[in-house]
Design a protein around this motif. Sequence first.
Motif, PDB file in Angstrom:
ATOM      1  N   VAL A   1       0.824  -1.212  -0.041  1.00 37.71           N
ATOM      2  CA  VAL A   1      -0.018   0.074  -0.131  1.00 37.71           C
ATOM      3  C   VAL A   1       0.910   1.274   0.132  1.00 37.71           C
ATOM      4  N   LEU A   2       1.945   1.482   0.802  1.00 37.26           N
ATOM      5  CA  LEU A   2       2.736   2.478   0.735  1.00 37.26           C
ATOM      6  C   LEU A   2       3.427   2.669  -0.789  1.00 37.26           C
ATOM      7  N   THR A   3       3.801   1.548  -1.382  1.00 30.78           N
ATOM      8  CA  THR A   3       4.270   1.694  -2.813  1.00 30.78           C
ATOM      9  C   THR A   3       3.234   2.159  -3.757  1.00 30.78           C
ATOM     10  N   ALA A   4       1.999   1.750  -3.408  1.00 33.73           N
ATOM     11  CA  ALA A   4       1.027   2.265  -4.393  1.00 33.73           C
ATOM     12  C   ALA A   4       0.560   3.555  -4.329  1.00 33.73           C
ATOM     13  N   ILE A   5       0.607   4.199  -2.819  1.00 29.75           N
ATOM     14  CA  ILE A   5       0.456   5.501  -2.678  1.00 29.75           C
ATOM     15  C   ILE A   5       1.285   6.271  -3.302  1.00 29.75           C
ATOM     16  N   VAL A   6       2.537   6.094  -3.282  1.00 30.44           N
ATOM     17  CA  VAL A   6       3.650   6.954  -4.064  1.00 30.44           C
ATOM     18  C   VAL A   6       3.559   6.639  -5.550  1.00 30.44           C
ATOM     19  N   ILE A   7       3.069   5.534  -6.078  1.00 30.60           N
ATOM     20  CA  ILE A   7       2.659   5.504  -7.514  1.00 30.60           C
ATOM     21  C   ILE A   7       1.648   6.167  -7.994  1.00 30.60           C
ATOM     22  N   SER A   8       0.527   6.234  -6.961  1.00 31.64           N
ATOM     23  CA  SER A   8      -0.566   6.927  -7.436  1.00 31.64           C
ATOM     24  C   SER A   8      -0.522   8.278  -7.592  1.00 31.64           C
ATOM     25  N   PHE A   9       0.258   8.820  -6.566  1.00 31.02           N
ATOM     26  CA  PHE A   9       0.562  10.303  -6.439  1.00 31.02           C
ATOM     27  C   PHE A   9       1.251  10.661  -7.782  1.00 31.02           C
ATOM     28  N   ALA A  10       2.274   9.960  -8.041  1.00 35.78           N
ATOM     29  CA  ALA A  10       3.010  10.359  -9.412  1.00 35.78           C
ATOM     30  C   ALA A  10       1.927  10.274 -10.530  1.00 35.78           C
TER      31      ALA A  10
END
Length: 114
Positions: free
Chosen positions: A77-86
């Motif tokens: 989820v932490l990785t997905a949050i960063v990717i979705s922000f970008a």
Amino acid sequence: MELVLSAAIGVLSGSGIWLILRPRTFQVITGLCLLSYAVNIFIFAMGRLTVGKPPIMPKGGFVNTANYADPLPQALVLTAIVISFATTALFLVVMIASKGLTGTDHVDGSEPTK
């Protein structure tokens, strides 16, 4: 707790799909964000809902896994949050450029005629 979490995932998914089907680009981007939030909550919930338990198990022999939270969904989820922000930032830049070039913010590039 599970009922509230399931309802939140359902509301976010339904709202995201409804917004994706709208004709304006900002609404589509907002719908994609809501869908990504729903997926993040779903992945996070798959790691068991535990409160006040550490995510990392100590070294040693046999440990009872019921006393620990699963760290893998938290990392995903932490990785997905960063990717979705970008990707959201990229979509917004493309939307602003498209509106500047075409003069409209419709998904198909033209205003509907009535």
